[in-house]
Design an enzyme around this catalytic site. Structure first.
Site, PDB file in Angstrom:
ATOM      1  N   ARG A  80       8.214  17.680  50.014  1.00 33.53           N
ATOM      2  CA  ARG A  80       9.431  17.678  50.826  1.00 33.53           C
ATOM      3  C   ARG A  80      10.354  18.825  50.463  1.00 33.53           C
ATOM      4  NH1 ARG A  80       7.535  12.727  49.769  1.00 33.53           N
ATOM      5  NH2 ARG A  80       7.393  11.272  51.525  1.00 33.53           N
ATOM      6  N   HIS A 105       5.386  18.566  54.025  1.00 29.89           N
ATOM      7  CA  HIS A 105       4.013  19.088  54.094  1.00 29.89           C
ATOM      8  C   HIS A 105       3.815  20.189  55.137  1.00 29.89           C
ATOM      9  CE1 HIS A 105       2.700  16.399  51.081  1.00 29.89           C
ATOM     10  NE2 HIS A 105       2.367  15.357  51.822  1.00 29.89           N
ATOM     11  N   HIS A 180      -5.044  17.193  50.205  1.00 32.43           N
ATOM     12  CA  HIS A 180      -4.502  15.828  50.259  1.00 32.43           C
ATOM     13  C   HIS A 180      -5.620  14.792  50.423  1.00 32.43           C
ATOM     14  CE1 HIS A 180      -1.524  12.702  51.192  1.00 32.43           C
ATOM     15  NE2 HIS A 180      -0.581  13.564  50.867  1.00 32.43           N
ATOM     16  N   SER A 181      -6.712  14.964  49.684  1.00 32.88           N
ATOM     17  CA  SER A 181      -7.791  13.973  49.717  1.00 32.88           C
ATOM     18  C   SER A 181      -7.383  12.710  48.968  1.00 32.88           C
ATOM     19  CB  SER A 181      -9.062  14.536  49.091  1.00 32.88           C
ATOM     20  OG  SER A 181      -9.660  15.509  49.933  1.00 32.88           O
ATOM     21  N   TYR A 182      -7.804  11.565  49.519  1.00 32.46           N
ATOM     22  CA  TYR A 182      -7.616  10.269  48.872  1.00 32.46           C
ATOM     23  C   TYR A 182      -8.947   9.867  48.244  1.00 32.46           C
ATOM     24  CZ  TYR A 182      -3.400   9.565  51.823  1.00 32.46           C
ATOM     25  OH  TYR A 182      -2.179   9.682  52.453  1.00 32.46           O
ATOM     26  N   ASP A 253       4.216   7.892  43.444  1.00 34.30           N
ATOM     27  CA  ASP A 253       4.248   9.002  44.397  1.00 34.30           C
ATOM     28  C   ASP A 253       5.052  10.124  43.746  1.00 34.30           C
ATOM     29  OD1 ASP A 253       3.904  10.546  46.637  1.00 34.30           O
ATOM     30  OD2 ASP A 253       5.165   9.335  47.969  1.00 34.30           O
ATOM     31  N   GLU A 314      -2.586  15.481  43.949  1.00 32.99           N
ATOM     32  CA  GLU A 314      -2.172  16.685  44.665  1.00 32.99           C
ATOM     33  C   GLU A 314      -1.700  17.740  43.665  1.00 32.99           C
ATOM     34  OE1 GLU A 314       0.558  15.441  47.935  1.00 32.99           O
ATOM     35  OE2 GLU A 314      -0.098  13.428  47.326  1.00 32.99           O
TER      36      GLU A 314
END
Length: 349
Positions: A80, A105, A180-182, A253, A314
């Site tokens: 952000r 992003h 931004h892979s989970y 986060d 990330e």
């Protein structure tokens, strides 16, 4: 190595191509030129069974707007930016505000929702999918014509994917890019990530305000559920009453600061499958996001999309550091080259 290309769909009247690279062990990575999205990674468990270990869909249509940035490269600035504004020299720039009054992003499209040019570079020991994109001066409000390159390199001998980023701009600008892979090491989304264990050598994390923006305060991890210097289960933070865990929806986060003078190492493990992911990065921070806001009526490969189904690691510079001079700068000066590299290696416990 086995390399396949196929039409994955159409976006903005242009073809989206899915690339799949498989090494001699059976390790496999699939990615597309829309947002450089990694759609699938097949990694072995302790029995040698290769299964998918990232969140993703089976069709371009299912990705839709990809509002949770599944597998995508995000930028120009990941994270952000407060009130969508920043100063560079004598100039104040206003970038897209796409999360209330803040920038997130890279804006509405950024890097994650555009088509990249793609080239396959095949070698004897590794294969690279090279993506290139020109982000034009004024795009999403950012200054400078920025030429970006993202390279996904898969080894034929080792079960790993290396992501290298580089960029050059004709004006001073901000560049802070990540993937931004989970991840979910249980295999084919069999379980959530609450019992995944994370090891992360970070003595401090950045405190967040109610808009998930860093306040600039560096908080020591000592004696808290934010201390990952020894292996800790993700569940510790999800079940914690710590105000910072509660703030972000019960979990993490948060940006964790890393040593800028060494190749930082992050380890994620799942005991039941025996899978282990080792992440090595040149970056100065990692945002650990535990999928606290994934609840949905949607299905993903036969499973309902729900909270804590995946964890993002990330690797990037600290978000919103443009407003916090004591944090590492993500300003890219005109004519200088931005570089970053993160390697994801898969193995077993």
């Amino acid at each position: 190595m086995l390399v396949k290309e196929r039409k994955y769909g159409v976006k903005d009247d242009k073809q989206v191509t899915l690339f799949t690279v498989k090494n001699k062990n059976g390790f496999e990575v699939s990615c597309m030129n829309y947002g450089c999205v990694i759609t699938e990674v097949l990694a072995a468990d302790r029995r040698g069974q290769y299964e998918n270990v990232v969140l993703g869909y089976d069709s371009l249509e299912e990705y839709g707007q990809n509002s949770i940035y599944l597998g995508a490269v995000v930028g120009r600035a990941a994270g952000r930016i407060k009130e969508g504004a920043f100063r560079l020299g004598e100039n104040v720039y206003h970038v897209t505000t796409n999360e209330k009054s803040n920038h997130l992003h890279g804006g509405h499209k950024g890097f994650s929702h555009v088509l990249w040019d793609a080239t396959v570079l095949e070698g004897a020991e590794e294969t690279t999918i090279e993506f290139t994109h020109l982000s034009k001066d004024g795009e999403e409000g950012y200054p400078g014509n920025l030429s970006m390159k993202v390279a996904y390199t898969i080894s034929n001998n080792r079960d790993e994917i290396s992501i290298s980023y580089s960029g050059i701009s004709d004006k001073d600008t901000l560049v802070n890019v990540t993937n931004h892979s989970y991840f979910n090491l249980s295999g084919n989304l069999r379980r959530d990530i609450l019992n995944h264990e994370l090891t992360l050598d970070s003595p401090t994390y950045l405190e967040l305000n109610k808009e998930f923006l860093p306040t600039g305060k560096l908080v020591p991890v000592d004696g808290s559920v934010f201390d990952f210097r020894e292996s800790r289960k993700i569940a510790d933070g999800v079940h914690s009453g710590h105000p910072q865990n509660v703030l972000v929806g019960y979990g993490y986060d948060h940006p964790f600061l890393l040593d800028e003078n060494k190749n930082n190492r992050i380890v994620l493990m799942e005991e039941k499958s025996g899978r282990k992911l080792t992440v090595e990065t040149t970056e100065s921070s990692v945002i650990v996001y535990t999928g606290n806001n994934l609840n949905s009526t949607e299905n993903m490969r036969g499973k309902r999309l729900r909270n804590h189904l995946g964890v993002c690691l990330e690797t990037q510079g600290p978000p919103d550091s443009i407003h916090h001079p004591h944090l590492r700068s993500v300003i890219l000066q005109a004519g200088k080259t931005y570089t970053s590299k993160t390697v994801y290696s898969f193995g077993v416990i």
